[in-house]
Design an enzyme around this catalytic site. Structure first.
Site, short mmCIF file in Angstrom:
data_model
loop_
_atom_site.label_atom_id
_atom_site.label_comp_id
_atom_site.label_asym_id
_atom_site.label_seq_id
_atom_site.Cartn_x
_atom_site.Cartn_y
_atom_site.Cartn_z
N ASP A 147 0.06 6.99 -3.65
CA ASP A 147 0.33 5.63 -2.50
C ASP A 147 -0.59 6.04 -1.21
OD1 ASP A 147 -0.54 3.02 -1.51
OD2 ASP A 147 1.86 2.72 -2.23
N GLU A 187 0.05 4.68 2.04
CA GLU A 187 0.36 4.41 3.93
C GLU A 187 1.57 5.46 3.98
OE1 GLU A 187 -0.25 0.54 1.69
OE2 GLU A 187 0.58 2.46 1.20
N HIS A 233 -3.79 3.14 -4.51
CA HIS A 233 -3.41 2.13 -3.53
C HIS A 233 -4.89 1.21 -3.21
CE1 HIS A 233 -2.83 1.21 0.38
NE2 HIS A 233 -4.48 1.19 0.61
N HIS A 240 5.71 4.58 0.74
CA HIS A 240 6.59 4.12 1.70
C HIS A 240 7.12 3.47 2.12
CE1 HIS A 240 4.40 0.49 0.42
NE2 HIS A 240 4.00 0.70 -0.26
N HIS A 252 6.24 -1.98 3.25
CA HIS A 252 5.80 -4.03 2.74
C HIS A 252 6.54 -3.46 1.10
CE1 HIS A 252 2.52 -1.35 2.42
NE2 HIS A 252 1.98 -2.21 0.70
N GLU A 302 8.56 -0.40 -3.57
CA GLU A 302 7.84 0.59 -4.72
C GLU A 302 8.18 1.65 -5.49
OE1 GLU A 302 3.50 0.98 -2.79
OE2 GLU A 302 3.83 -1.37 -2.55
#
Length: 276
Positions: free
Chosen positions: A8, A10, A60, A104, A115, A134
């Site tokens: 990912d 972030e 991502h 994240h 998020h 996630e």
């Protein structure tokens, strides 16, 4: 030893703002190179631990952030979308361990760029009544396939969230959240060296086998839009608990794949792409 890396963005070293991680952002080109270098540190660690095969899934947003030419030459890259299994595309029982890079914290947490999958559309997710993002869904789905998560990198809030799910997973905090778009950053080379060494150490001995997963579980999602929830009820097995929350019961990893369909429906209705 076959290692799977879900990457990912972030939670990557040095990145703190949407301008760093979205293709339209002014610092995105720099951000995607930073992402590649965190991934490469993990690849080096896996190879040092004896990995014979390393697969990297670009997980991502548009899922084509890592430039193939910037990736370590020993790794294979899964790139682009749609992917039936999204952030876990290509993961199978043949893998020995999962490494999550750049992850994240979930929606509602005060972590950097926090998020859950669709940042402007999903308010909350629950797996068997437990709040999940996630990190938790990736861990549970990998466990259902019989593959342990060995290492996770991200900010300190992401690392804490992983520890709540499974404290045997080694974590690397590459930055410390000050707010949702601010962080205290570790020096870049220090953070990458820590990623490489933690992955090496985490894979040098066989990671702890994942706990048994229930044959069936319930996934519930609360959306910003009642229209999304209403439309999703047209899918067999999807029911509502209120005007904006839907749920379904089934076995992982199939339920994870179905959730990907939910997101594609939501994206078509709201013109908001899955963010991840």
């Amino acid at each position: 030893m076959r290692i799977y890396i879900s990457a990912d963005m972030e939670g990557v070293t040095g990145l703190v703002d949407s301008a760093d991680v979205q293709p339209t952002g002014r610092d995105y080109e720099r951000g995607r190179l930073m992402m590649a270098e965190d991934v490469n540190a993990a690849v080096r660690g896996a190879l040092a631990a004896g990995a014979t095969e390393v697969t990297v899934n670009d997980a991502h947003g548009p899922m084509r952030n890592v430039l193939p030419e910037s990736l370590h030459p020993a790794a294979r890259l899964i790139r682009g979308r749609p992917k039936h299994m999204g952030m876990l595309e290509g993961l199978g029982a043949e893998h020995d361990a999962v490494v999550c890079v750049g992850y994240h914290s979930r929606a509602g947490a005060l972590g950097v760029l926090s998020h859950s999958f669709m940042g402007h559309e999903i308010e909350d997710i629950w797996l068997d009544g437990r709040p999940v993002g996630e990190i938790g869904l990736a861990h549970a789905t990998a466990a259902a396939l019989g593959v342990p998560v060995a290492v996770l990198t991200g900010d300190d809030r992401a690392c804490a969230e992983m520890a709540e799910w499974d404290d045997s997973v080694r974590t690397v905090a590459v930055k410390y959240a000050r707010d949702r778009f601010a962080a205290e950053l570790r020096p870049v080379e220090e953070a990458r060296a820590d990623i490489e060494e933690t992955v090496r150490a985490g894979l040098a001995a066989p990671p702890k086998s994942p706990a048994a997963v229930a044959d069936s579980c319930t996934l519930a999602v609360r959306w910003q839009s009642a229209s999304v929830a209403s439309t999703l009820q047209g899918i067999p097995g999807v029911t509502s608990t209120d005007s904006r929350t839907v749920q379904a019961r089934g076995a992982l990893p199939g339920l994870y794949r179905q959730f990907g369909v939910w997101m594609r429906v939501a994206s078509s209705l709201t013109n908001q792409p899955p963010y991840c």
